[in-house]
Scaffold this motif. Structure first.
Motif, PDB file in Angstrom:
ATOM      1  N   GLU A 407      37.280 -42.137  26.836  1.00 51.51           N
ATOM      2  CA  GLU A 407      37.295 -42.842  25.558  1.00 51.51           C
ATOM      3  C   GLU A 407      38.286 -42.303  24.525  1.00 51.51           C
ATOM      4  O   GLU A 407      38.960 -43.056  23.854  1.00 51.51           O
ATOM      5  N   ASP A 408      38.395 -40.989  24.435  1.00 51.03           N
ATOM      6  CA  ASP A 408      39.055 -40.407  23.267  1.00 51.03           C
ATOM      7  C   ASP A 408      40.569 -40.548  23.267  1.00 51.03           C
ATOM      8  O   ASP A 408      41.168 -41.008  24.238  1.00 51.03           O
ATOM      9  N   SER A 409      41.162 -40.111  22.175  1.00 53.24           N
ATOM     10  CA  SER A 409      42.614 -40.174  22.023  1.00 53.24           C
ATOM     11  C   SER A 409      43.270 -39.054  22.810  1.00 53.24           C
ATOM     12  O   SER A 409      42.632 -38.082  23.207  1.00 53.24           O
ATOM     13  N   GLU A 410      44.583 -39.199  23.041  1.00 53.86           N
ATOM     14  CA  GLU A 410      45.336 -38.216  23.799  1.00 53.86           C
ATOM     15  C   GLU A 410      45.184 -36.829  23.212  1.00 53.86           C
ATOM     16  O   GLU A 410      44.993 -35.839  23.915  1.00 53.86           O
ATOM     17  N   LYS A 411      45.284 -36.791  21.894  1.00 62.61           N
ATOM     18  CA  LYS A 411      45.223 -35.513  21.194  1.00 62.61           C
ATOM     19  C   LYS A 411      43.901 -34.806  21.484  1.00 62.61           C
ATOM     20  O   LYS A 411      43.860 -33.627  21.835  1.00 62.61           O
ATOM     21  N   HIS A 412      42.838 -35.588  21.361  1.00 66.16           N
ATOM     22  CA  HIS A 412      41.513 -35.019  21.530  1.00 66.16           C
ATOM     23  C   HIS A 412      41.303 -34.538  22.967  1.00 66.16           C
ATOM     24  O   HIS A 412      40.755 -33.463  23.211  1.00 66.16           O
ATOM     25  N   ILE A 413      41.784 -35.344  23.902  1.00 72.22           N
ATOM     26  CA  ILE A 413      41.648 -34.966  25.309  1.00 72.22           C
ATOM     27  C   ILE A 413      42.346 -33.638  25.550  1.00 72.22           C
ATOM     28  O   ILE A 413      41.819 -32.736  26.209  1.00 72.22           O
ATOM     29  N   GLU A 414      43.531 -33.526  24.961  1.00 76.06           N
ATOM     30  CA  GLU A 414      44.303 -32.308  25.159  1.00 76.06           C
ATOM     31  C   GLU A 414      43.523 -31.082  24.684  1.00 76.06           C
ATOM     32  O   GLU A 414      43.460 -30.058  25.372  1.00 76.06           O
ATOM     33  N   VAL A 415      42.920 -31.223  23.531  1.00 70.97           N
ATOM     34  CA  VAL A 415      42.117 -30.117  22.992  1.00 70.97           C
ATOM     35  C   VAL A 415      40.980 -29.792  23.939  1.00 70.97           C
ATOM     36  O   VAL A 415      40.722 -28.624  24.257  1.00 70.97           O
ATOM     37  N   GLU A 416      40.307 -30.845  24.419  1.00 70.55           N
ATOM     38  CA  GLU A 416      39.156 -30.637  25.302  1.00 70.55           C
ATOM     39  C   GLU A 416      39.566 -29.946  26.601  1.00 70.55           C
ATOM     40  O   GLU A 416      38.897 -29.036  27.081  1.00 70.55           O
ATOM     41  N   VAL A 417      40.702 -30.423  27.157  1.00 69.56           N
ATOM     42  CA  VAL A 417      41.173 -29.837  28.414  1.00 69.56           C
ATOM     43  C   VAL A 417      41.484 -28.363  28.208  1.00 69.56           C
ATOM     44  O   VAL A 417      41.097 -27.509  29.004  1.00 69.56           O
ATOM     45  N   ARG A 418      42.154 -28.089  27.091  1.00 70.46           N
ATOM     46  CA  ARG A 418      42.510 -26.699  26.833  1.00 70.46           C
ATOM     47  C   ARG A 418      41.253 -25.850  26.707  1.00 70.46           C
ATOM     48  O   ARG A 418      41.169 -24.748  27.229  1.00 70.46           O
ATOM     49  N   LYS A 419      40.258 -26.427  26.056  1.00 71.18           N
ATOM     50  CA  LYS A 419      38.981 -25.725  25.890  1.00 71.18           C
ATOM     51  C   LYS A 419      38.368 -25.432  27.255  1.00 71.18           C
ATOM     52  O   LYS A 419      37.914 -24.327  27.524  1.00 71.18           O
ATOM     53  N   PHE A 420      38.376 -26.449  28.073  1.00 68.99           N
ATOM     54  CA  PHE A 420      37.752 -26.292  29.388  1.00 68.99           C
ATOM     55  C   PHE A 420      38.485 -25.242  30.209  1.00 68.99           C
ATOM     56  O   PHE A 420      37.868 -24.410  30.883  1.00 68.99           O
ATOM     57  N   LEU A 421      39.831 -25.286  30.153  1.00 62.56           N
ATOM     58  CA  LEU A 421      40.602 -24.333  30.945  1.00 62.56           C
ATOM     59  C   LEU A 421      40.418 -22.916  30.428  1.00 62.56           C
ATOM     60  O   LEU A 421      40.506 -21.949  31.171  1.00 62.56           O
TER      61      LEU A 421
END
Lengths: 718, 622
Positions: A407-421
């Motif tokens: 659902e979310d925007s590219e920016k938000h996904i990027e933050v989430e991915v970085r968090k997960f990694l």
């Protein structure tokens, strides 16, 4: 594949096994020999390969052995306890147990535990532990009470973890179970309460344990017929506090719950356990081997004469009392070969089989074929991290990430991915990364404007992806002409098909220089050749001399003359790089990629002729750079090798020869390549000629060592 | 331990003959090897690959030809235009496949007619060679014929239809030999480039019943043509022009991964070809068709360990004795005094008397050999050279008295009733009282020479004897077996000695047991009764019985002399086995006198230099 071999009986002599069976089977200092203690007065040393007893010792009439004999591996002596308190130590030469070393202790002994590499430990019925040496120094020393009244030791095991002896014992009191872990070196004793979970009424019948780096995996067979696993940390987080441990279901209904006889289990290795008991209430007793990772029954063997519900496993042998005699069943677990598994893949996709999850995580057991209808539920149960003292009801971060992607925007996904990694790698890390990439790519396909480039770069850099896991990734990158991502893929993925490699090559050759300027490709493999171009004079000299390649000396004189008429910039052409460094970096990625000639050739034919010549010019340039030094290598980190360059020159010419021959602008290049090949041939033929001389030299060398046909020498033997 | 002057002899110009054919028998686990000079050797694969028997029949080639002759006689097969080079029977005996030049014929045995003629492609790497020779064929029970040919191909033919099923190009040179496993699930081929390829019948995919032949493993253990291959259930066996017999165990078939699973390369015979006259310092070399007698040189110089001393007199070649007729020499011996030489071929026994007058040697043949002295397997002279012991191939042991230039037959020990086995190893005590004789499996018998009767039999042991000798004074019989065990048996006491029992109780060092050549000679030091001298092809050892035995933790072989070690350390590390690996490959080693040894070496390079050149392979370019 695990397998049980043909059983054999150790001795025809009926052991005086009581209703409880044997007292114990223990290893001796020789791999093939085992100490068997019956429940009466006798200890017998068996040699398993010979199937015969080597020695037998008995205590006096009226005395009774209360603890199985063990071997002290350090001194090669045997130790036994009779009448609860009397310790006897003897060795192979002793005949009469009455006359051997004796020590009377002040408290009752539960077990003596001995493993290779350390001194034996004595576990008292009250829970205290002593090293044998310390105990023998003062046998009458006071032994403290560790466990409470009415608490009874049920089972114990002794491990060496990182050279530290670790002792675990389980006690029971009014249907409650407690685990004690004693670090023998640090003398830390940690007590845990075992929570039985849903089924509070069940009684634990048998225990076994295996150990890995951080945890003791305690497996217990309950009266409901299921096997549960409890992970006990070896290094306690807080030794003072009384901690609770949750057990989780490992295998369901392995044996029938209400058998008359006892049931037993023992861990064979990390993935296999052996279970003794009746599969159904009425049936005969069986010995079965289960793979706990895949939750499959590997093999089983019927034991019609009944057992005592005891099972021991040492080396490669399972010991049990079958009927009245001690039976040995050799067990083998051979490594199944990948080739065999691959061969089976062909037949694997029968229609009608249920779809398996795409990304298999081998770290967690998959609930397949064992009667778990709800895979979701089984997953939760089977999750290996079961030591949480209290269960967290929170949604795992991976779930959260997947929902974000949708659902979310590219920016938000990027933050989430970085968090997960940034999180520590969880056991299901591979799976989550795979699912994330698939999710992202699905969304990319659905929404043409959506292209989370930075996310994808980060995910690729985790090193867990491959082409076959996400073929769409490169397809999308090709559509977007994202050369940076393609370069990354070429570097990271081991399994790119030749057609895709070729499609990348096409883009790398055709993309404009100006659009290349904007990209951020990795320049690691490209050495800055430009600075050497300035010193043109030196350049030419090296060209003539190095490694047998000297275009000037060639006999193809008329074409040389023709070419020599051309102005200076022609020679410059061969010495300066024909492509910009960024393009060179991309092409190097192609050169490094793996391919199979047969599959690559047809695709190479599709590349336009001017691009072929450009690539050939670049390769020729690389070759010249290579031949500048004696080792025939290029400078820089991870540059293309000479073999890769030569192979690609051959491949390009093979695929496009007729086209290249017809092109006037490629004429000079072809002549140069022709000379190159010719010079190589002459080098090799020279080498072949030299070989004879080398052999003569070798002969001379041999003759020098040869001292003639006859000599008299002096020899002194020490 | 001792300092010796060592006569290092490298002029024994021995070249083993190339291997022509090997045959493996599954029931007995034995391997027969025939060589190009006509000798046949039998190896016992169960007994540490020991060479049990050597036959020197001439005309083995004729034997091979008898089979097709007989068939022709029984039933005239259709005449073939060219030579038949290879034959294979169908396991049921109904058909024969025959490989010729350019084609393979399949004959029906009943009718004698050729039912198929399968033409082999002459093409070799795209170039048409003149002829394609089918070097080998194998007929499988399912009707498949496998052929190997000079164009480097292994081809599978369907004998029912006469069609080519599959072709593997495996070599640039000839494929010369093929052998199929008894199960018909694997076979082995050998090429002229020295490569051996293993082919296996494997399922196309796992679980599928469809199987195909796949080339699985290449082995390169030979430098020259692999003329013959054999396939035992657990190993590939190959031999050829380079004279090595190579036994390569198949790792997937080997159950226990121990030392037996290692590759074996047998180059030198497991028997003695050299005998020595200590008194006159003579060496007698045995070749296939002649004997050579050499006198060792001498020196007056002395030196320290490792020195090469200047020769005051070089070694002399005294005699070159050629045999009459085509037969190979089976065994030979020179008497300790140097005055007698005896040798035997398969049908005749020869005895010569040598006379030395200054530098001249005269040779006189002792004529009129008795008829029972026809074929000897082993010849031995007594220490005082007055008696000659001959082990005949019939199993009898003859004792002959020698005096002056004549001889007298004294006695013959007949073989034990019920045994037919001939004795192939003899040992006599230095006082001449005892004679020990050993066959390949029946154990060692000790005879009393004075009373001419059997004294005792050493307890039987599972492995064949490779060497034995009787120690002077004590009359202890030292026996070496092919499993590298060494026993010491007291003849007067009729029992193993205490030392031998101690050795057996403690066991030999594991490295000692892992040596892969047998001990071929044992001798004793006249002044040091505790020493036993023995050697195999790669080491020479003095066992000092007075020192403690090494256990598996001690260093068995220490090539470096002790330096500045205190006496305590030296005493602690000293053990009974003093080993020297300076001389190798060592064919013979004996003590000439208290301080002198003679060692006969045969460097492999010297043998290779005498072989025909191998197929040249380019190292550079393509």
């Amino acid at each position: 594949m695990a397998a049980l071999e043909e059983e054999f009986t150790l001795s025809s002599v009926v052991l005086s096994a009581g209703p409880e069976g044997l007292l114990g089977v223990e290893q001796s200092d020789k791999t093939d020999q085992f100490l068997v203690t019956d429940s009466g007065r006798t200890v017998i040393l068996y040699k398993v390969s010979d199937q015969k007893p080597l020695g037998s010792w008995s205590v006096k009439q009226g005395q009774i052995i209360t603890c199985p004999a063990v071997c002290n591996f350090q001194t090669r002596e045997y130790i036994v306890v009779h009448d609860n308190k009397v310790l006897r130590i003897w060795n192979n030469e002793d005949v009469n147990l009455d006359k051997v070393f004796k020590a009377t202790l002040s408290a009752e002994v539960y077990r003596i535990l001995s493993v290779q590499g350390t001194e034996p430990l004595v576990l008292f019925k009250e829970g205290a532990v002593r090293g044998l040496e310390a105990l023998l120094a003062d046998p009458q020393q006071k032994i403290e009470t560790v466990i409470s009244d009415e608490e009874v030791i049920k089972w114990t095991k002794f491990f060496i973890v990182f050279r530290h002896p670790v002792l675990i014992f389980i006690t029971e009191k009014h249907g409650n179970y407690f685990a004690y872990v004693q670090m023998f070196n640090s003398r830390i004793l940690t007590k845990y309460t075992l929570l039985l979970g849903q089924d509070e009424n069940s009684v634990i019948e048998s225990f076994t344990a295996s150990v890995d780096r951080k945890f003791i995996s305690l497996m217990s067979l309950s009266s409901d017929g299921c096997i549960y696993e409890t992970l006990i940390p070896i290094r306690p987080t807080d030794p003072e506090k009384n901690q609770t441990l949750v057990r989780s279901l490992l295998l369901k209904a392995v044996v029938s719950g209400n058998t008359r006889n006892g049931v037993a289990l023992t861990a064979l290795d990390q993935d296999h356990i052996a279970v003794l008991g009746s599969p159904q209430a009425a049936s005969k007793e069986c010995l079965s081997v289960w793979n706990i990772k895949f939750q499959t029954l590997q093999t089983s063997k019927e034991l019609p004469q009944g057992t005592s519900g005891q099972l021991w496993y040492y080396g490669e042998n399972l010991f049990m009392l079958h009927g009245k005699s001690l039976t040995v069943i050799p067990y083998k677990c051979e490594v199944s070969s990948l080739a065999g598994a691959l061969g089976k893949l062909k037949h694997g996709q029968d229609p009608g089989t249920h779809v398996m999850p795409r990304f298999v995580n081998w770290e967690t057991p998959q609930g397949c074929g064992l009667g778990f209808q709800n895979s979701e539920q089984s997953r939760r149960i089977l999750r290996r991290r079961k030591i949480e003292v209290s269960l967290q009801p929170e949604v795992p971060p991976s779930k959260q990430l997947l929902s974000t992607i949708m659902e979310d925007s590219e920016k938000h996904i990027e933050v989430e991915v970085r968090k997960f990694l940034a999180l520590k790698q969880t056991p299901d890390f591979h799976t989550v990364i795979g699912d994330t990439v698939t999710g992202l790519l699905e969304r990319c396909k659905a929404e043409p404007s959506f292209y989370p480039r930075n996310c994808l770069v980060q995910l690729i850099q985790t090193h867990v992806l491959s082409y076959s896991l996400c073929p769409d990734l490169m397809e999308i990158a090709l559509i977007k002409k994202d050369v940076q991502l393609l370069q990354l893929c070429l570097q990271q993925f081991p399994d790119i098909p030749e057609s895709v490699t070729c499609a990348c090559l096409k883009i790398f050759l055709s993309i404009g220089d100006d659009s290349l300027q904007e990209t951020d490709v990795s320049m690691e493999s490209v050495f800055d050749y430009s600075n050497s171009v300035h010193d043109e004079k030196m350049e030419e000299q090296t060209e003539i001399l190095q490694n047998g390649f000297s275009p000037e000396e060639d006999k193809c004189s008329n074409c040389d003359q023709e070419l020599n008429k051309k102005p200076q910039d022609e020679t410059k052409e061969s010495t300066s790089c024909p492509v910009v460094p960024k393009r060179a970096a991309l092409l190097n990625a192609i050169l490094h990629s793996a391919y199979s000639e047969t599959f690559l050739l047809p695709h190479l034919k599709d590349i336009p002729a001017q691009h072929i010549t450009l690539f050939l010019k670049y390769l020729y340039f690389l070759y010249l750079k290579c031949s500048e030094n004696a080792t025939m290598t290029l400078p820089g980190i991870n540059p293309p090798t000479l073999n890769q360059i030569m192979d690609w020159i051959c491949l390009l010419l093979d695929a496009n020869f007729t086209v290249v021959v017809m092109m006037p602008e490629a004429k000079r290049l072809l002549i140069n390549l022709y000379k190159l090949v010719k010079s190589q041939i002459s080098v090799y033929s020279e080498l072949n000629k030299i070989e004879v001389s080398f052999r003569e030299l070798q002969k001379l060398n041999q003759e020098k060592n040869n001292r003639g046909l006859y000599s008299i020498e002096v020899l002194e033997l020490f | 331990m001792g300092e010796f002057k060592v006569h290092r002899v490298r002029f024994f110009n021995y070249v083993p003959s190339g291997i022509r054919c090997v045959a493996y028998n599954n029931q007995s686990n034995r391997l027969a090897v025939s060589r190009t000079d006509g000798t046949v050797e039998v190896y016992n694969l169960s007994a540490n690959y020991f060479q049990e028997k050597v036959g020197c029949e001439d005309g083995s080639v004729k034997l091979f030809q008898i089979t097709p002759d007989k068939i022709q006689f029984e039933r005239n097969f259709d005449r073939q235009k060219s030579r038949i080079l290879s034959l294979s029977w169908h396991p049921s005996g109904t058909h024969i496949a025959a490989g010729s030049i350019d084609y393979i014929s399949v004959f029906d045995v009943k009718s004698g007619s050729a039912i198929h003629k399968m033409i082999v492609d002459r093409q070799h790497m795209g170039v048409s060679k003149r002829k394609c020779i089918v070097w080998g064929v194998a007929f499988l029970s399912d009707g498949t014929v496998i052929s190997v040919d000079s164009a480097g191909k292994v081809q599978f033919w369907d004998s029912a239809t006469g069609t080519l099923v599959k072709s593997h190009l495996i070599a640039n040179a000839d494929v010369q030999s093929i052998a199929v496993a008894e199960q018909e699930d694997s076979f082995v081929v050998g090429t002229a480039e020295g490569t051996v390829f293993h082919f296996q019948l494997v399922p196309v995919t796992s679980n599928s019943s469809e199987k195909q032949w796949v080339r699985t493993k290449p082995f390169q253990h030979h430098t020259h043509d692999v003329r013959t291959v054999a396939h035992s259930p657990t190993a590939l066996i190959s031999g050829g022009t380079d004279t090595h017999l190579v036994i390569r165990p198949l790792m997937e078939k080997v159950e226990v991964k121990n030392y037996d699973a290692a590759l074996r390369k047998i180059t030198f015979p497991h028997r003695r070809l050299i005998s020595c006259s200590k008194k006159r310092q003579l060496l007698l070399f045995q070749f296939a068709h002649h004997l050579e007698l050499w006198r060792l040189g001498s020196t007056v110089a002395t030196g320290k360990n490792g020195d090469t001393l200047p020769l005051s007199k070089n070694a002399d070649h005294l005699l070159h004795l050629k045999t009459k007729g085509p037969e190979n020499i089976i065994c030979s011996c020179i008497s300790p005094c140097g005055s007698w030489i005896a040798y035997s071929t398969v049908s005749r026994f020869f005895l010569y008397r040598l006379n030395y007058e200054h530098d001249n040697i005269s040779l006189k043949r002792v004529s009129k050999m008795p008829p029972f002295l026809r074929c000897a397997l082993q010849i031995l002279f007594s220490e005082d050279s007055t008696k000659l012991f001959v082990a005949s191939n019939q199993g009898a042991l003859h004792i002959v008295q020698l005096s002056g230039g004549s001889f007298k037959h004294l006695h013959a020990f007949q073989p034990q009733s019920g045994t037919v086995e001939a004795m192939c190893l003899l040992a006599v005590s230095s006082d001449g009282n005892w004679l020990a004789a050993s066959g390949t499996s029946a154990g060692v018998h000790v005879y009393n020479v004075k009373q001419l009767k059997l004294h005792c039999t050493v307890p039987a042991y599972n492995f064949p004897v490779t060497a034995m000798a009787i120690a002077p004074n004590t009359n202890n019989l030292v026996i070496a077996h092919s499993d590298q065990q060494v026993f010491e048996y007291s003849i007067p006491d009729k029992q193993y000695t205490d030392w031998s029992r101690t050795v057996q109780k403690q066991g030999f060092h594991h490295l000692w047991l892992q040596r892969d050549t047998p001990i071929t000679h044992i001798s004793f030091h006249p002044k040091r009764p505790m020493h036993i001298l023995l050697h195999d092809a790669y080491m020479f050892c003095i066992i000092d019985k007075s020192l403690p035995l090494p256990n598996d933790k001690t260093l068995l072989y220490n090539p470096f002399p002790p330096t500045n070690e205190s006496d305590v350390v030296r005493r602690r590390t000293a053990h009974a086995f003093k080993i020297s690996k300076i001389y190798k490959p060592l064919l013979f080693m004996d003590l000439l006198d208290e301080r002198t040894l003679v060692a006969v070496e045969r460097p492999l390079d010297d043998i290779i230099a005498q072989l025909p050149p191998p197929i040249k392979k380019k190292k550079f370019g393509t």
